[in-house]
Design an enzyme around this catalytic site. Structure first.
Site, PDB file in Angstrom:
ATOM      1  N   CYS A 118       0.765  -4.189 -13.242  1.00  0.00           N
ATOM      2  CA  CYS A 118       1.506  -3.268 -12.380  1.00  0.00           C
ATOM      3  C   CYS A 118       0.854  -1.894 -12.461  1.00  0.00           C
ATOM      4  O   CYS A 118       0.531  -1.430 -13.554  1.00  0.00           O
ATOM      5  CB  CYS A 118       2.959  -3.193 -12.861  1.00  0.00           C
ATOM      6  SG  CYS A 118       3.983  -2.069 -11.909  1.00  0.00           S
ATOM      7  N   LEU A 119       0.688  -1.254 -11.313  1.00  0.00           N
ATOM      8  CA  LEU A 119       0.067   0.078 -11.293  1.00  0.00           C
ATOM      9  C   LEU A 119       0.902   1.098 -12.074  1.00  0.00           C
ATOM     10  O   LEU A 119       0.366   2.104 -12.525  1.00  0.00           O
ATOM     11  CB  LEU A 119      -0.122   0.555  -9.849  1.00  0.00           C
ATOM     12  CG  LEU A 119      -1.155  -0.215  -9.023  1.00  0.00           C
ATOM     13  CD1 LEU A 119      -1.129   0.260  -7.570  1.00  0.00           C
ATOM     14  CD2 LEU A 119      -2.553  -0.087  -9.606  1.00  0.00           C
ATOM     15  N   HIS A 133       7.034  -9.573  -6.992  1.00  0.00           N
ATOM     16  CA  HIS A 133       6.856  -8.447  -7.920  1.00  0.00           C
ATOM     17  C   HIS A 133       7.326  -7.145  -7.270  1.00  0.00           C
ATOM     18  O   HIS A 133       8.056  -6.355  -7.889  1.00  0.00           O
ATOM     19  CB  HIS A 133       5.371  -8.376  -8.315  1.00  0.00           C
ATOM     20  CG  HIS A 133       5.008  -7.206  -9.179  1.00  0.00           C
ATOM     21  ND1 HIS A 133       4.518  -7.355 -10.468  1.00  0.00           N
ATOM     22  CD2 HIS A 133       5.035  -5.865  -8.939  1.00  0.00           C
ATOM     23  CE1 HIS A 133       4.278  -6.148 -10.971  1.00  0.00           C
ATOM     24  NE2 HIS A 133       4.573  -5.226 -10.070  1.00  0.00           N
ATOM     25  N   GLU A 134       6.919  -6.937  -6.007  1.00  0.00           N
ATOM     26  CA  GLU A 134       7.270  -5.670  -5.338  1.00  0.00           C
ATOM     27  C   GLU A 134       8.756  -5.603  -5.011  1.00  0.00           C
ATOM     28  O   GLU A 134       9.369  -4.542  -5.142  1.00  0.00           O
ATOM     29  CB  GLU A 134       6.433  -5.471  -4.067  1.00  0.00           C
ATOM     30  CG  GLU A 134       4.922  -5.411  -4.282  1.00  0.00           C
ATOM     31  CD  GLU A 134       4.463  -4.535  -5.438  1.00  0.00           C
ATOM     32  OE1 GLU A 134       5.145  -3.533  -5.741  1.00  0.00           O
ATOM     33  OE2 GLU A 134       3.438  -4.860  -6.057  1.00  0.00           O
ATOM     34  N   GLN A 170       7.599   3.357  -6.813  1.00  0.00           N
ATOM     35  CA  GLN A 170       6.400   3.697  -7.600  1.00  0.00           C
ATOM     36  C   GLN A 170       5.768   5.013  -7.159  1.00  0.00           C
ATOM     37  O   GLN A 170       4.923   5.562  -7.877  1.00  0.00           O
ATOM     38  CB  GLN A 170       5.357   2.578  -7.495  1.00  0.00           C
ATOM     39  CG  GLN A 170       5.825   1.286  -8.166  1.00  0.00           C
ATOM     40  CD  GLN A 170       4.735   0.239  -8.087  1.00  0.00           C
ATOM     41  OE1 GLN A 170       4.652  -0.496  -7.124  1.00  0.00           O
ATOM     42  NE2 GLN A 170       3.887   0.196  -9.094  1.00  0.00           N
ATOM     43  N   GLY A 187      -0.348  -4.447  -4.365  1.00  0.00           N
ATOM     44  CA  GLY A 187       0.992  -4.216  -3.861  1.00  0.00           C
ATOM     45  C   GLY A 187       1.525  -2.904  -4.402  1.00  0.00           C
ATOM     46  O   GLY A 187       1.054  -2.412  -5.432  1.00  0.00           O
ATOM     47  N   HIS A 219      10.715  -4.447  -7.900  1.00  0.00           N
ATOM     48  CA  HIS A 219      10.692  -2.986  -8.089  1.00  0.00           C
ATOM     49  C   HIS A 219      11.875  -2.317  -7.383  1.00  0.00           C
ATOM     50  O   HIS A 219      12.385  -1.301  -7.853  1.00  0.00           O
ATOM     51  CB  HIS A 219       9.405  -2.391  -7.515  1.00  0.00           C
ATOM     52  CG  HIS A 219       8.250  -2.348  -8.469  1.00  0.00           C
ATOM     53  ND1 HIS A 219       8.275  -1.633  -9.634  1.00  0.00           N
ATOM     54  CD2 HIS A 219       7.019  -2.928  -8.420  1.00  0.00           C
ATOM     55  CE1 HIS A 219       7.107  -1.761 -10.268  1.00  0.00           C
ATOM     56  NE2 HIS A 219       6.328  -2.556  -9.558  1.00  0.00           N
TER      57      HIS A 219
HETATM   58 NI    NI Z   1       4.417  -3.188 -10.025  1.00  0.00          NI
END
Ligand code: NI
Length: 151
Positions: free
Chosen positions: A88-89, A130-131, A51, A46, A134
């Site tokens: 998380c990236l 999660h997304e 991000q 995701g 963000h």
């Molecule tokens: Ni994330």
């Protein structure tokens, strides 16, 4: 398409509230394609627009069931609770247990600007939650219950 740089913890965009997309333009559609390519290249499941340093309410998710892009996503129903590990990236090297709703229904617009509803459970539901976090400047470490230590 293009792979975009992913910003990491400490960048203020990750702590800002993203603004709604007013109109689904060609620019938005290109951003969604680039976000998807960036997510796949990073081997993530995701990605949210903040991000890639874009403060707009757009997410992409693919947990192996195909790409889902949501513009202005909102969770309209949430049920149950599951505790599982996520990462998380934007926070490389860290992961841990977070409790999330087990099932969600999210609504938003698709990449063509059409209203859609997405029903998700398990890891798909987790990724959507999660997304969407963000987009409100919330990171999984804010909800972290137990860090998973790596050797
Ligand atoms: Ni994330």
């Amino acid at each position: 398409m293009a792979v975009l740089p992913i910003v990491t913890l400490g960048h203020p965009v990750l702590r800002s509230k993203a603004r709604p997309v007013v109109k689904v333009t060609k620019r938005v559609q290109k951003l969604i394609r680039d976000m998807a390519e960036t997510m796949y290249q990073a081997k993530g499941v995701g990605l949210a627009a903040p991000q890639v340093n874009v403060g707009e309410r757009i997410i992409v998710v693919d947990v192996g069931q195909g790409l889902v892009a949501l513009i202005n996503p909102e969770i309209i129903k949430a049920e149950g609770a599951i505790r599982d590990v996520e990462g998380c990236l934007s926070i490389p090297g860290r992961s841990g247990y977070v409790t999330r709703a087990a099932k969600v229904i999210a609504k938003g617009l698709d990449a063509e600007g059409r209203p859609i509803k997405v029903e998700a459970q398990g890891y798909f539901a987790r990724a959507i939650q999660h997304e969407i976090d963000h987009l409100d400047g919330i990171l999984f470490i804010d909800r972290l219950e137990e860090e998973v230590e790596r050797e």
